[in-house]
Design a protein around this motif. Structure first.
Motif, short mmCIF file in Angstrom:
data_model
loop_
_atom_site.label_atom_id
_atom_site.label_comp_id
_atom_site.label_asym_id
_atom_site.label_seq_id
_atom_site.Cartn_x
_atom_site.Cartn_y
_atom_site.Cartn_z
N MET A 1 0.85 -1.20 0.00
CA MET A 1 0.00 0.00 0.00
C MET A 1 0.88 1.25 0.00
O MET A 1 1.82 1.36 0.78
N LEU A 2 0.57 2.18 -0.90
CA LEU A 2 1.37 3.40 -0.99
C LEU A 2 0.92 4.41 0.06
O LEU A 2 -0.28 4.62 0.27
N ARG A 3 1.87 5.04 0.70
CA ARG A 3 1.63 6.11 1.65
C ARG A 3 2.44 7.33 1.24
O ARG A 3 3.54 7.21 0.68
N SER A 4 1.92 8.52 1.56
CA SER A 4 2.61 9.77 1.26
C SER A 4 3.40 10.20 2.49
O SER A 4 2.83 10.65 3.48
N GLN A 5 4.72 10.05 2.42
CA GLN A 5 5.58 10.42 3.54
C GLN A 5 6.02 11.88 3.42
O GLN A 5 6.34 12.35 2.33
N ILE A 6 6.02 12.58 4.56
CA ILE A 6 6.59 13.92 4.60
C ILE A 6 8.09 13.78 4.79
O ILE A 6 8.55 13.32 5.83
N VAL A 7 8.85 14.18 3.78
CA VAL A 7 10.31 13.99 3.82
C VAL A 7 11.07 15.30 3.93
O VAL A 7 12.30 15.30 4.01
N GLY A 8 10.36 16.42 3.95
CA GLY A 8 11.02 17.71 4.11
C GLY A 8 10.02 18.81 4.41
O GLY A 8 8.91 18.79 3.87
N CYS A 9 10.38 19.71 5.30
CA CYS A 9 9.53 20.86 5.64
C CYS A 9 10.34 22.14 5.48
O CYS A 9 11.55 22.16 5.73
N GLY A 10 9.66 23.21 5.09
CA GLY A 10 10.32 24.51 4.97
C GLY A 10 9.37 25.63 5.25
O GLY A 10 8.14 25.47 5.14
N ALA A 11 9.90 26.78 5.65
CA ALA A 11 9.06 27.93 6.00
C ALA A 11 9.75 29.23 5.60
O ALA A 11 10.98 29.30 5.50
N TYR A 12 8.93 30.23 5.37
CA TYR A 12 9.46 31.57 5.10
C TYR A 12 8.52 32.61 5.67
O TYR A 12 7.30 32.54 5.47
N LEU A 13 9.08 33.57 6.39
CA LEU A 13 8.33 34.71 6.93
C LEU A 13 8.97 36.00 6.43
O LEU A 13 10.19 36.14 6.45
N PRO A 14 8.17 36.96 5.97
CA PRO A 14 8.73 38.24 5.53
C PRO A 14 9.52 38.91 6.66
O PRO A 14 9.25 38.68 7.85
N GLU A 15 10.47 39.72 6.28
CA GLU A 15 11.35 40.36 7.26
C GLU A 15 10.61 41.35 8.16
O GLU A 15 10.90 41.46 9.35
N ARG A 16 9.64 42.05 7.61
CA ARG A 16 8.94 43.10 8.35
C ARG A 16 8.05 42.50 9.45
O ARG A 16 7.19 41.68 9.16
N VAL A 17 8.27 42.91 10.68
CA VAL A 17 7.46 42.50 11.81
C VAL A 17 6.64 43.69 12.28
O VAL A 17 7.18 44.77 12.52
N LEU A 18 5.33 43.48 12.39
CA LEU A 18 4.42 44.54 12.85
C LEU A 18 3.90 44.13 14.23
O LEU A 18 3.16 43.16 14.37
N THR A 19 4.30 44.87 15.25
CA THR A 19 3.91 44.54 16.62
C THR A 19 2.53 45.11 16.94
O THR A 19 2.01 45.97 16.23
N ASN A 20 1.97 44.65 18.07
CA ASN A 20 0.70 45.19 18.51
C ASN A 20 0.81 46.67 18.85
O ASN A 20 -0.14 47.43 18.64
N ALA A 21 1.94 47.08 19.38
CA ALA A 21 2.14 48.50 19.71
C ALA A 21 2.08 49.35 18.44
O ALA A 21 1.48 50.44 18.45
N GLU A 22 2.64 48.84 17.37
CA GLU A 22 2.56 49.55 16.09
C GLU A 22 1.15 49.53 15.53
O GLU A 22 0.70 50.51 14.91
N MET A 23 0.43 48.41 15.74
CA MET A 23 -0.97 48.34 15.30
C MET A 23 -1.80 49.42 15.99
O MET A 23 -2.71 50.00 15.38
N ALA A 24 -1.48 49.70 17.24
CA ALA A 24 -2.23 50.71 18.01
C ALA A 24 -2.05 52.11 17.43
O ALA A 24 -2.86 53.00 17.72
N GLU A 25 -1.03 52.30 16.62
CA GLU A 25 -0.82 53.58 15.95
C GLU A 25 -1.60 53.68 14.65
O GLU A 25 -1.75 54.76 14.08
#
Length: 323
Positions: A1-25
């Motif tokens: 029986m064939l199964r789909s194995q997860i053999v690699g994971c990757g992620a990317y987040l943009p550099e710009r971080v917007l904090t809650n304090a900045e949201m309040a502005e």
């Protein structure tokens, strides 16, 4: 029986971080108000000119590197997104070209926050049927482009990012002890369309529009639907909640995650939680959280991992996998 194995994971987040304090502005809100209701403390925002395909490509490269593979090794690319680069063609085809993949097929899946689970299900079926041997499944979003930045009930909730997994078909005995995707479970109910939607589109207004949400109703349906689809996955595999090593939930709201955990009797320390730092990245939230937990060693080979999500439509689903 064939199964789909997860053999690699990757992620990317943009550099710009917007904090809650900045949201309040930007809108009438505060760090305390946002944290108390959502658990969110910051979110990443795509740079000007940085598109969904850019995020998807970066996450895909990292997943392929983790799998010791290259783009030309892939038979199938599925991008789950509600914020594509263009109305057409599919964002997946742009990623395909940049990865140097000239065979197989590439297309998008749109199920909003459930998109990654939907895309995993489609890819899993391709591999189980022998229509592909390897697949790259990506969740990528630039939700910051469809937010009404004057609406404090929605703009504080979302962020941008991308996560990806590489799947490879592998033969096994067909038991829950085998590595790979054990089962997937999908649902939708279009009667709740107007509780979470974008008020625009090519055939209605001719432009993208902004996200609109009835937060209390979405919360109520989410806790019930997610607990139900998790139990469905457990019952399909003759397992109990105590058998699950890690839950990787859609990162919409910490209160939803906590409510789901209570319904299932699962301790919070077995839930992978990134909503405080990523906010709700829609289809990207599960693969982002999964990649983080794999990278830091929490999720290890052989462990049982349950993923679940609910999104606009309503759509919802779960996926049980042995890593």
């Amino acid at each position: 029986m064939l199964r789909s194995q997860i053999v690699g994971c990757g992620a990317y987040l943009p550099e710009r971080v917007l904090t809650n304090a900045e949201m309040a502005e930007i809108v009438d809100t505060s760090d305390e108000w946002i944290v108390e209701r959502t658990g969110i403390r910051q979110r990443h925002i795509a740079a000007e000119g940085e598109s969904t395909s850019d995020l998807a490509f970066a996450a895909a490269e990292r997943a392929l590197e983790a799998a010791c593979m290259k783009g030309s090794d892939i038979d199938l690319i599925i991008v789950a997104t509600a914020t594509p680069d263009n109305t057409f063609p599919a964002t997946a085809t742009k990623v395909q070209a940049r990865l140097g993949m000239t065979r197989g097929t590439a297309f998008d899946v749109q199920a909003v926050c459930s998109g990654f689970v939907y895309a995993l299900t489609v890819a899993d079926n391709f591999l189980k049927l022998g229509q592909a041997r390897t697949a790259l499944v990506i969740g990528a979003e630039t939700f910051s482009r469809i937010l009404d930045w004057k609406d404090r009930t929605t703009c504080v909730l979302f962020g941008d990012g991308a996560g990806a997994v590489v799947l490879r078909a592998s033969a096994g005995a067909g038991t829950t002890a085998d590595r790979g995707i054990l089962s997937t479970h999908l649902h939708s109910d279009g009667r709740h369309y107007e509780m979470l939607y974008v008020d625009g589109g090519p055939s209605t207004t001719g432009q993208a529009g902004h996200l609109r949400m009835e937060g209390r109703e979405v919360f109520r349906h989410a806790v019930v639907n997610l607990a139900s689809v998790i139990n469905e996955a457990l019952e399909a595999n003759n397992l109990a909640a105590k058998d699950i090593d890690w839950m990787v939930p859609h990162q919409a709201n910490r209160r939803i995650i906590e409510g789901t955990a209570r319904k299932l009797g699962l301790p919070l320390d077995r839930m992978v939680v990134t909503v405080d730092r990523h906010a709700n990245t829609s289809a990207a939230s599960i693969p982002l959280a999964l990649a983080e937990a794999v990278a830091d060693g929490r999720i290890r080979p052989g462990q049982l991992v349950l993923m679940e999500a609910m999104g606009g439509g309503f759509t919802w689903g779960s996926c049980l996998v042995r890593m």
